[in-house]
Motif scaffolding. Structure first.
Motif, short mmCIF file in Angstrom:
data_model
loop_
_atom_site.label_atom_id
_atom_site.label_comp_id
_atom_site.label_asym_id
_atom_site.label_seq_id
_atom_site.Cartn_x
_atom_site.Cartn_y
_atom_site.Cartn_z
N ALA A 108 -50.08 -13.88 19.06
CA ALA A 108 -48.75 -13.27 19.03
C ALA A 108 -48.66 -12.09 19.99
O ALA A 108 -47.65 -11.91 20.68
CB ALA A 108 -48.42 -12.82 17.61
N ALA A 109 -49.73 -11.31 20.05
CA ALA A 109 -49.74 -10.16 20.95
C ALA A 109 -49.68 -10.60 22.41
O ALA A 109 -49.02 -9.97 23.24
CB ALA A 109 -51.00 -9.32 20.71
N VAL A 110 -50.35 -11.72 22.73
CA VAL A 110 -50.28 -12.25 24.09
C VAL A 110 -48.85 -12.63 24.43
O VAL A 110 -48.36 -12.35 25.54
CB VAL A 110 -51.20 -13.48 24.24
N GLY A 111 -48.14 -13.26 23.50
CA GLY A 111 -46.74 -13.64 23.73
C GLY A 111 -45.86 -12.43 24.00
O GLY A 111 -45.06 -12.43 24.95
N VAL A 112 -46.00 -11.39 23.18
CA VAL A 112 -45.19 -10.18 23.36
C VAL A 112 -45.54 -9.51 24.69
O VAL A 112 -44.66 -9.08 25.44
CB VAL A 112 -45.42 -9.21 22.18
N TYR A 113 -46.82 -9.42 24.98
CA TYR A 113 -47.27 -8.79 26.23
C TYR A 113 -46.73 -9.54 27.44
O TYR A 113 -46.27 -8.94 28.41
CB TYR A 113 -48.79 -8.76 26.25
N ALA A 114 -46.80 -10.88 27.40
CA ALA A 114 -46.37 -11.69 28.54
C ALA A 114 -44.87 -11.55 28.78
O ALA A 114 -44.43 -11.41 29.93
CB ALA A 114 -46.74 -13.15 28.31
N VAL A 115 -44.09 -11.59 27.72
CA VAL A 115 -42.63 -11.47 27.87
C VAL A 115 -42.27 -10.10 28.44
O VAL A 115 -41.48 -9.97 29.38
CB VAL A 115 -41.93 -11.71 26.53
N GLY A 116 -42.84 -9.06 27.85
CA GLY A 116 -42.56 -7.71 28.34
C GLY A 116 -43.02 -7.52 29.78
O GLY A 116 -42.31 -6.94 30.60
N GLY A 117 -44.22 -8.03 30.08
CA GLY A 117 -44.73 -7.91 31.44
C GLY A 117 -43.91 -8.70 32.44
O GLY A 117 -43.66 -8.24 33.56
N GLY A 118 -43.46 -9.90 32.04
CA GLY A 118 -42.64 -10.70 32.94
C GLY A 118 -41.33 -10.02 33.28
O GLY A 118 -40.92 -9.99 34.46
N LEU A 119 -40.68 -9.47 32.28
CA LEU A 119 -39.41 -8.77 32.53
C LEU A 119 -39.62 -7.53 33.41
O LEU A 119 -38.82 -7.26 34.31
CB LEU A 119 -38.78 -8.36 31.19
N ALA A 120 -40.70 -6.80 33.15
CA ALA A 120 -40.95 -5.57 33.90
C ALA A 120 -41.34 -5.86 35.35
O ALA A 120 -40.79 -5.26 36.29
CB ALA A 120 -42.05 -4.76 33.22
N VAL A 121 -42.29 -6.78 35.55
CA VAL A 121 -42.76 -7.06 36.91
C VAL A 121 -41.65 -7.70 37.75
O VAL A 121 -41.46 -7.35 38.92
CB VAL A 121 -44.00 -7.97 36.87
N ALA A 122 -40.90 -8.62 37.15
CA ALA A 122 -39.79 -9.23 37.88
C ALA A 122 -38.73 -8.20 38.22
O ALA A 122 -38.12 -8.24 39.30
CB ALA A 122 -39.18 -10.37 37.05
N GLY A 123 -38.52 -7.25 37.32
CA GLY A 123 -37.55 -6.19 37.60
C GLY A 123 -37.96 -5.35 38.79
O GLY A 123 -37.13 -4.97 39.62
N VAL A 124 -39.25 -5.05 38.89
CA VAL A 124 -39.74 -4.25 40.03
C VAL A 124 -39.67 -5.06 41.32
O VAL A 124 -39.16 -4.58 42.34
CB VAL A 124 -41.19 -3.78 39.76
N LEU A 125 -40.20 -6.29 41.30
CA LEU A 125 -40.26 -7.10 42.52
C LEU A 125 -38.87 -7.49 43.02
O LEU A 125 -38.63 -7.55 44.22
CB LEU A 125 -41.09 -8.35 42.28
N GLN A 126 -37.96 -7.76 42.07
CA GLN A 126 -36.63 -8.22 42.48
C GLN A 126 -35.64 -7.06 42.58
O GLN A 126 -34.88 -6.99 43.55
CB GLN A 126 -36.12 -9.27 41.49
N GLY A 127 -35.66 -6.19 41.59
CA GLY A 127 -34.68 -5.11 41.59
C GLY A 127 -35.04 -3.97 42.52
O GLY A 127 -34.18 -3.46 43.25
N ALA A 128 -36.31 -3.55 42.52
CA ALA A 128 -36.71 -2.40 43.32
C ALA A 128 -37.03 -2.77 44.76
O ALA A 128 -36.62 -2.08 45.70
CB ALA A 128 -37.92 -1.72 42.67
N PHE A 129 -37.78 -3.86 44.95
CA PHE A 129 -38.22 -4.23 46.30
C PHE A 129 -37.38 -5.32 46.95
O PHE A 129 -37.39 -5.45 48.17
CB PHE A 129 -39.68 -4.68 46.26
N GLY A 130 -36.70 -6.11 46.16
CA GLY A 130 -35.91 -7.21 46.72
C GLY A 130 -36.76 -8.32 47.30
O GLY A 130 -36.30 -9.10 48.14
N ALA A 131 -38.02 -8.45 46.83
CA ALA A 131 -38.91 -9.48 47.35
C ALA A 131 -38.61 -10.84 46.74
O ALA A 131 -38.93 -11.87 47.34
CB ALA A 131 -40.36 -9.10 47.08
#
Length: 267
Positions: A108-131
């Motif tokens: 369960a912790a892996v699921g929560v970590y993955a979802v949170g990490g996916g939203l955060a990393v995608a937000g940085v790569l797409q929102g901040a850097f536009g990559a």
């Protein structure tokens, strides 16, 4: 070597990622590239333009069919995206294995970590850097699956073999999978069969999916999605095996303890 009937057919092959570029001959010679697919190949094809122009006696234009975004004009971010995914997945898997007690709590912790990490990393790569381009939630889902694939396998190995299973993550994903992920160059440039194998491992599959979703919506991605899901399933299977192994050991210990108590009561 892949042939097309006309320029439109060649463009379709490039846009579906069946080829990395094309040379159009005939009345209007032209070189088609796709820097979003591979800046390395695009540069090599572009270098052919003056040579071909000398042979034909006329300038040969170079057209970038699928260019990179302004946020990542050289593809540098997409070229190194696998490393943070691997490190992030390893940190999650190792940290959860050390801190969280109980197999299902770890899953369960892996699921929560993955979802949170996916939203955060995608937000940085797409929102901040536009990559990254296209739908943010799909990019976040790809990253979340990659993190879950790596973390769940580590948790699964720890469930089966104990703390020594933590070492499997760095060996499998950092030393083996990451170098053959082909995030910055075509996987066909690697010695066979390592390039193809890399596309079936989490870093390579995730990098290819992020690139395809951002720039090549016509590309077939079913195999890449299945690769990521397959690794998550492997992690869950290992965790399940470890769970029943621990349950069986606990049951045997309880039986032995009860037997010892019964024998002691009669002595």
């Amino acid at each position: 070597m892949v042939s097309a009937a006309d320029r439109a057919g060649a463009v379709a092959l490039v846009e579906s990622r069946d080829v990395y570029g094309a040379i159009v001959l005939g009345g209007q010679p032209e070189i088609l590239t796709a820097t979003a697919g591979s800046a390395v190949v695009a540069q090599q094809l572009g270098a052919l333009a003056p040579v071909l122009g000398e042979q034909l006696g006329a300038p040969v234009p170079v057209t970038d069919v699928v260019p990179l975004s302004a946020g990542d004009p050289r593809g540098a971010i997409l070229g190194v995206v696998t490393l943070p995914l691997v490190i992030g997945g390893m940190i999650g898997g190792i940290g959860i294995s050390l801190v969280v007690v109980g197999v299902w709590r770890r899953v369960a912790a892996v699921g929560v970590y993955a979802v949170g990490g996916g939203l955060a990393v995608a937000g940085v790569l797409q929102g901040a850097f536009g990559a990254l381009q296209s739908a943010y939630l799909v990019n976040a889902a790809i990253i979340a699956l990659a993190l879950a694939a790596i973390a769940s396998v580590i948790v699964g190995f720890v469930s089966v073999v104990g703390r020594p299973g933590i070492a499997i993550g760095p060996v499998l994903f950092l030393l083996v999978a990451n170098p053959i992920a082909s995030a910055s160059a075509p996987w066909q440039m690697l010695p066979a069969p390592w390039g193809a194998i890399g596309q079936w491992m989490p870093p390579g599959a995730a990098a290819a999916l992020l690139r395809d979703h951002s720039y090549f919506p016509a590309a077939g991605t079913a195999a890449l999605w299945l690769a990521l899901l397959g690794w998550v399933v492997v992690g869950l299977v290992l965790a399940t095996v470890g769970h029943f192994k621990d349950t069986g050991a606990a049951t045997r210990a309880a039986i032995e303890e009860a037997e010892d108590a019964r024998v002691g009561s009669f002595s």
